[in-house]
Structure formats: C-alpha cells, structure tokens
Design a protein around this motif. Structure first.
Motif, PDB file in Angstrom:
ATOM      1  N   GLN A  56      10.316  -6.211  -3.000  1.00  0.00           N
ATOM      2  CA  GLN A  56       9.178  -6.989  -3.461  1.00  0.00           C
ATOM      3  C   GLN A  56       9.540  -8.460  -3.584  1.00  0.00           C
ATOM      4  N   TYR A  57      10.763  -8.726  -4.060  1.00  0.00           N
ATOM      5  CA  TYR A  57      11.213 -10.112  -4.164  1.00  0.00           C
ATOM      6  C   TYR A  57      11.291 -10.760  -2.780  1.00  0.00           C
ATOM      7  N   GLY A  58      11.828 -10.004  -1.801  1.00  0.00           N
ATOM      8  CA  GLY A  58      11.906 -10.530  -0.443  1.00  0.00           C
ATOM      9  C   GLY A  58      10.540 -10.783   0.151  1.00  0.00           C
ATOM     10  N   LEU A  59       9.589  -9.877  -0.100  1.00  0.00           N
ATOM     11  CA  LEU A  59       8.236 -10.063   0.400  1.00  0.00           C
ATOM     12  C   LEU A  59       7.583 -11.261  -0.272  1.00  0.00           C
ATOM     13  N   GLU A  90      -4.956 -13.864   4.800  1.00  0.00           N
ATOM     14  CA  GLU A  90      -3.765 -13.841   5.641  1.00  0.00           C
ATOM     15  C   GLU A  90      -2.570 -13.242   4.892  1.00  0.00           C
ATOM     16  N   VAL A  91      -2.473 -13.542   3.593  1.00  0.00           N
ATOM     17  CA  VAL A  91      -1.405 -12.966   2.785  1.00  0.00           C
ATOM     18  C   VAL A  91      -1.566 -11.449   2.699  1.00  0.00           C
ATOM     19  N   MET A  92      -2.805 -10.988   2.545  1.00  0.00           N
ATOM     20  CA  MET A  92      -3.057  -9.552   2.507  1.00  0.00           C
ATOM     21  C   MET A  92      -2.627  -8.886   3.809  1.00  0.00           C
ATOM     22  N   LEU A  93      -2.835  -9.572   4.931  1.00  0.00           N
ATOM     23  CA  LEU A  93      -2.394  -9.021   6.219  1.00  0.00           C
ATOM     24  C   LEU A  93      -0.874  -8.925   6.274  1.00  0.00           C
ATOM     25  N   ILE A  94      -0.186  -9.943   5.751  1.00  0.00           N
ATOM     26  CA  ILE A  94       1.276  -9.905   5.709  1.00  0.00           C
ATOM     27  C   ILE A  94       1.743  -8.734   4.853  1.00  0.00           C
ATOM     28  N   GLN A  95       1.101  -8.563   3.697  1.00  0.00           N
ATOM     29  CA  GLN A  95       1.469  -7.453   2.809  1.00  0.00           C
ATOM     30  C   GLN A  95       1.192  -6.109   3.471  1.00  0.00           C
ATOM     31  N   SER A  96       0.064  -6.019   4.190  1.00  0.00           N
ATOM     32  CA  SER A  96      -0.271  -4.760   4.871  1.00  0.00           C
ATOM     33  C   SER A  96       0.748  -4.434   5.945  1.00  0.00           C
ATOM     34  N   ARG A  97       1.159  -5.446   6.711  1.00  0.00           N
ATOM     35  CA  ARG A  97       2.168  -5.211   7.743  1.00  0.00           C
ATOM     36  C   ARG A  97       3.490  -4.773   7.118  1.00  0.00           C
ATOM     37  N   ALA A  98       3.849  -5.394   5.992  1.00  0.00           N
ATOM     38  CA  ALA A  98       5.087  -5.008   5.308  1.00  0.00           C
ATOM     39  C   ALA A  98       5.005  -3.568   4.816  1.00  0.00           C
ATOM     40  N   GLU A  99       3.835  -3.188   4.286  1.00  0.00           N
ATOM     41  CA  GLU A  99       3.660  -1.818   3.807  1.00  0.00           C
ATOM     42  C   GLU A  99       3.720  -0.822   4.958  1.00  0.00           C
ATOM     43  N   LEU A 100       3.109  -1.177   6.093  1.00  0.00           N
ATOM     44  CA  LEU A 100       3.166  -0.294   7.260  1.00  0.00           C
ATOM     45  C   LEU A 100       4.588  -0.150   7.772  1.00  0.00           C
ATOM     46  N   ALA A 101       5.326  -1.288   7.777  1.00  0.00           N
ATOM     47  CA  ALA A 101       6.722  -1.225   8.201  1.00  0.00           C
ATOM     48  C   ALA A 101       7.528  -0.337   7.262  1.00  0.00           C
TER      49      ALA A 101
END
Length: 388
Positions: free
Chosen positions: A16-19, A211-222
């Motif tokens: 979470q800190y890295g994200l 755009e931040v939500m998209l970054i978070q979504s991609r991180a969650e998918l990864a």
C-alpha cells in the motif's frame, strides 16, 4: 521469462505504501506536465496582443519600434518557459514543488507585464478606442484561458486572473469616465470567472481522481493475477517469476539459496471424508502456519498446486533448510485444523535443499532436485523431510 516485481511477495502495508508513492508520483507528473504545456503558448499571444495595441494606438504613430520592447520581453518569457522543463520521472516531491513555484513566477510575470500594458493604454487613451478595445478583449480572453488552463492550481489561477483584470478595470471605473461601462461589465465577468474557475478546478480534481482509481484498479488486478485466491499466498505464476529472479541473482553472486517443496499428505482423503469446504479450510490453515514459520523478510512462500507449496529461503544453508523443514513438519502435525467441533490433523512430506552451483544450470534444475527429494519423502512413508 520476463522478471516482474511481485506485489504479493511483500507485506500489505508495504504494498500500500508503494502504491501510494506511485500515485503521488503520478499526480506530480500529471499536474506538472499540464502546467508546463498549458502555460507555454501564453507569451506568444501576449506578444501578438501587445503588437496590435501599440499599432492601433494614436500616440504611438511613428513609433512602431516601440513594439519591439514588449515583443522582446514576451519572447524572452516564452524562451524561459520553454526551457523550464518539468523534473524527470523519479524526482522527489520537493523538486516538483520547486519547479511549480518557479513556473508560477514566470506565469505571474507574464500576467503582470500584460496587465501593465492594458492599464497604461487605458490611462493614456481615457476613451473607447481601437487600442482599448483590443486590450479589453484580449484581457478577457487571457483571464478566461487562465480559469480553464490553470485549474490544477486554483489559488494561483485566481491570483493570475486578478492580475489580468483588476488593474485596468480600476482605471476603467475610477479614472476614465468614458470607460466606466466597460469596467462594470468586466467586474460582472470577473465574478463569473471566479465561479467558473471553481467548477473547472472541481472537474480537474475529478479527472485526476478517476485516473488514480484506474491506477489502483490495475494494481489490484496485478495483485489478483499473482495471488492464490484461496490462501492469499503468491500463486504459481508469481512463484516462477520470483524464483527465476532470485535464483539468477544468487547464481551471479554465488550466494547460498535454500528451497523447500511441501506436499500435504493424503489430501484427497481429506476432501473425500470431510468435503471440499473443509479441504479449503485446511489449505488456509496450513498457509497460515507456513507464514508463521517462514517469516523472514527475504523469505518467499507460495502455493504452486492443489496441495503443493514452496518456500524460497535466500541465505539458508542445507542444514538450516532441513531444520526449518523439520520444525514446520512438527508444528503442522501438532496443530490440527479446527472446523466447528472437528479437528483435522495434517502432515506433510517435504523436500529440502539448496542450489548447487556446480550442477544446477538453471532454476529448473534446482527445483527438480528438491522436488525429487519431496517425492522420496512420500515414498518413505510420508510425514518425512528428505534432503536433496
């Protein structure tokens, strides 16, 4: 295989800190890039508008050379903005703060220079003329552009609009009687611009949030693509990428690298006797034990099959790997999985070993030797640790 950074191999807090750091860096880059590109063209329009104003003013007839003064000033301002490029990716937050502060100095300087031209024109003309009309229209255009282009920094944008509008409007209202109607109209428009800026800033924030939500979504998918859904441990895909990466680093440095391969004994019987839900509970139970027993920051545990697990142990010798495997085997045997009133006892066959840099030519070679030891443990009656 491409080596990837695996967010599932680190703690949740660290991930979470890295994200959060990634998101902060993205916001800095996004806002800075927008401010740079949107402010770049302004001085060129100031230069054109000042040229038109001087060319249309009666008192400058025969003194066209005066156009060169503001023209050169705005050209120099454009050159400074053009070469004041945003920080490179990876720059720290303080560097972005310094860059934004310097960029806003340049923006305010341009607004003040233009405001000085518009105010001087109103003071000299004192009546409706072509020069006054040009400065009025361009001032409205520039302040409108500021309310749209600089919505990422609403406070600075408000100040910029004030710099554009208030000095010439003050002259229109209190010094040039013939221009008072224009001054009143600009005051009304000024109120509209402030309201419009508020809306633009809100829309800009929403866009960044999306755009931040998209970054978070991609991180969650990864994260999901690299995590076993049942146990929460890294899955086989994650393990393979990580094992290849760690193995090659250890091989280059000739470091000690341990590996455990763990297979739960007779797990099919657990599913057949107690049901698959109980079997799932047992897998979660073992995953928890594995986390507790293999808990160094450098260690990696993963589920690579139905009831098959691995532990990557950097810096662990063969003797220590065997000792850790024995301890894990004993703890598992003594800690049953409790489901309602039932206690399900589990055992495991474990292969333990280290990378042999004289024999192993690839990560697969090491894995196969330790996996063979795991099969030998099962052949010797199970609930056994066998060294490769």
């Amino acid at each position: 295989m491409q080596y990837i950074s695996d967010p599932s191999l680190v703690s949740t807090e660290y991930a979470q800190y890295g994200l959060a750091q990634e998101i902060d860096a993205y916001k800095n880059r996004r806002v800075t890039s927008d401010l740079y590109t949107r402010s770049l063209i302004g001085p060129l329009f100031y230069m054109i508008a000042s040229g038109l104003t001087i060319g249309l003013a009666d008192y400058f007839q025969g003194r066209v050379w005066l156009m060169l003064i503001p023209g050169l000033a705005f050209l120099l301002l454009w050159w400074q903005r053009y070469h004041h490029v945003p920080p490179t990716p990876g720059a720290d937050h303080e560097e972005y703060v310094r860059w934004n502060r310097q960029q806003w100095y340049l923006i305010h300087l341009g607004a003040l220079i233009w405001s000085g031209i518009a105010t001087s024109t109103a003071c000299i003309e004192l009546h409706t003329s072509n020069a006054v009309i040009v400065t009025m229209i361009t001032t409205i255009a520039f302040s409108t552009a500021a309310s749209h282009s600089f919505a990422m920094h609403p406070q600075q944008a408000r100040l910029c609009i004030i710099e554009f509008v208030l000095p010439p409007t003050f002259i229109y209202l209190f010094y040039a009687v013939d221009l008072r109607a224009i001054g009143i109209a600009i005051c009304i428009y000024f109120v509209y611009l402030m309201m419009n800026l508020h809306g633009n800033a809100k829309e800009y924030r929403k866009q960044i949030e999306t755009e931040v939500m998209l970054i978070q979504s991609r991180a969650e998918l990864a994260q999901l693509s690299l995590t076993d859904a049942l146990t929460g441990l890294p899955n086989r895909r994650s393990y393979e990428a990580t094992w290849n990466h760690i193995w090659r680093i250890a091989a280059r440095k000739n470091d000690v690298l341990g590996l455990l391969i763990i297979d739960l004994d007779f797990f099919k019987k657990v599913n057949d006797q107690y049901g698959h839900l109980a079997g799932d509970a047992c897998l979660k139970h073992f995953a928890q034990i594995l986390r507790q027993q293999i808990r160094r920051d450098s260690d990696v545990v993963a589920r690579i099959g139905g009831e098959e697990f691995v532990a990557i142990l950097p810096g662990v010798t063969n003797e220590l790997a065997y000792s850790m495997a024995e301890n894990l085997r004993h703890v598992l045997a003594e800690m049953p999985c409790e489901i309602a009133t039932q206690k399900i006892y589990l055992t495991a066959s474990i292969g333990a070993g280290i990378a042999d840099w004289t024999k192993d030519k690839s990560p697969t070679d090491t894995f196969q030797r330790v996996d063979k030891a795991c099969y030998q443990a099962k052949e010797q009656g199970r609930n056994v640790v066998k060294c490769a």
